[in-house]
Write a protein that holds these residues in place. Structure first.
Motif, PDB file in Angstrom:
ATOM      1  N   ARG A  36       0.825  -1.207   0.000  1.00 46.27           N
ATOM      2  CA  ARG A  36       0.000   0.000   0.000  1.00 46.27           C
ATOM      3  C   ARG A  36       0.863   1.263   0.000  1.00 46.27           C
ATOM      4  N   ILE A  37       1.940   1.250   0.780  1.00 49.15           N
ATOM      5  CA  ILE A  37       2.821   2.414   0.831  1.00 49.15           C
ATOM      6  C   ILE A  37       3.476   2.661  -0.521  1.00 49.15           C
ATOM      7  N   ARG A  41      -1.071  -0.002  -9.553  1.00 50.24           N
ATOM      8  CA  ARG A  41      -1.228  -1.206  -8.741  1.00 50.24           C
ATOM      9  C   ARG A  41      -0.286  -2.316  -9.200  1.00 50.24           C
ATOM     10  N   GLU A  87       2.386   1.685  -3.377  1.00 48.94           N
ATOM     11  CA  GLU A  87       1.328   2.118  -4.301  1.00 48.94           C
ATOM     12  C   GLU A  87       1.052   3.612  -4.148  1.00 48.94           C
ATOM     13  N   GLN A  88       1.010   4.102  -2.903  1.00 47.08           N
ATOM     14  CA  GLN A  88       0.793   5.534  -2.672  1.00 47.08           C
ATOM     15  C   GLN A  88       1.955   6.360  -3.213  1.00 47.08           C
ATOM     16  N   GLY A  95       1.658   6.465  -6.942  1.00 49.82           N
ATOM     17  CA  GLY A  95       0.533   7.306  -7.339  1.00 49.82           C
ATOM     18  C   GLY A  95       0.852   8.779  -7.220  1.00 49.82           C
ATOM     19  N   THR A  96       1.622   9.161  -6.177  1.00 50.41           N
ATOM     20  CA  THR A  96       2.016  10.560  -6.019  1.00 50.41           C
ATOM     21  C   THR A  96       3.041  10.981  -7.060  1.00 50.41           C
ATOM     22  N   SER A 135       3.362  -1.466  -8.296  1.00 53.14           N
ATOM     23  CA  SER A 135       3.668  -1.631  -6.878  1.00 53.14           C
ATOM     24  C   SER A 135       3.839  -3.100  -6.516  1.00 53.14           C
ATOM     25  N   TYR A 191      -4.800   3.763 -12.450  1.00 51.69           N
ATOM     26  CA  TYR A 191      -4.689   3.029 -11.190  1.00 51.69           C
ATOM     27  C   TYR A 191      -4.194   1.606 -11.437  1.00 51.69           C
TER      28      TYR A 191
END
Length: 244
Positions: free
Chosen positions: A9-10, A28, A12-13, A16-17, A31, A24
């Motif tokens: 999740r980290i 995904r 992926e964030q 995304g940033t 990541s 997406y």
């Protein structure tokens, strides 16, 4: 060590940033690819090259379409090994939003450095003028027109110079708008001694490069002084706020 699920999740964030233009699904999948390598073993340069080939055009959709898969499959083993040994380089083409943000940050940094340098120079100049006001021998080193200016008049000239420099610095650093600068200069030049100083030091500004900030202000003050000389009684009506 953090569990695999939070790490995914980290990452992926983070992706995304960093790549706001990417879809997406691409974020995904990228990541997961990072976690598959980074959480199992130590990544290698070959892993980096493979990741760049797989995701570059999906994370940076502004670039041209993905390379021809057939051509990539036909590449020789020697070319693959050479690419793995090479240090991967980040693409120089960024999504428009990131490029604009970087340009904005760079422009703000340059402007901040410019303001800091102007303020430091203004402070030094003010300190030198203050010392000249206190010491007649130092006052003689600052140009105030003719050599036979009486000491009392020279001190007045130096004070006018300090006031003028302070107003110019406030405008150049953004603390004062152009029309406000016009008003402040008009009040300063209302004083006959200020106009006398300005006319006496005209040769000092004769070689000033045209078009820079100081030249623009000097031209404005020339007009104000000329207007006062024509009609000094109604000083509040002298001049119109000029366009910046």
């Amino acid at each position: 060590m953090a569990s695999k699920e939070p790490a995914e999740r980290i990452i992926e964030q983070m992706l995304g940033t960093s790549f706001p233009e990417a879809s997406y699904s691409a974020i995904r999948e990228a990541s997961l690819a990072v976690c598959d390598v980074g959480l199992r073993r130590a990544p290698t340069l070959a892993d980096a090259v493979a990741f760049e080939r797989r995701f570059r055009h999906r994370l940076l959709p502004e670039e041209s379409g993905p390379p021809d898969g057939t051509t990539a499959a036909a590449a020789s083993e020697e070319e693959e090994e050479s690419a793995a040994r090479a240090t991967p380089r980040r693409s120089l083409r960024w999504p428009p939003s990131r490029r604009r943000e970087e340009q904005r940050v760079q422009a703000e940094s340059r402007e901040a450095r410019r303001h800091s340098a102007l303020l430091a120079a203004g402070q030094r100049n003010g300190e030198l003028l203050a010392r000249a006001l206190e010491d007649p021998e130092l006052a003689d080193t600052i140009y105030t027109g003719e050599d036979d200016v009486p000491p009392g008049k020279k001190r007045q000239f130096l004070f006018v110079r300090a006031m003028y420099n302070s107003i110019v610095l406030a405008w150049m650093t953004g603390a004062m708008a152009w029309d406000e600068l016009h008003g402040r200069m008009r009040v300063l030049m209302r004083q006959p001694v200020a106009r006398e100083y300005w006319l006496a030091t005209q040769p000092e500004r004769a070689s000033m490069p045209s078009g820079n900030d100081e030249a623009r202000v000097a031209s404005l003050v020339d007009l104000i002084v000329s207007d006062f000389e024509d009609d000094a009684e109604e000083w509040w009506a002298v001049g119109e706020p000029p366009r910046d």
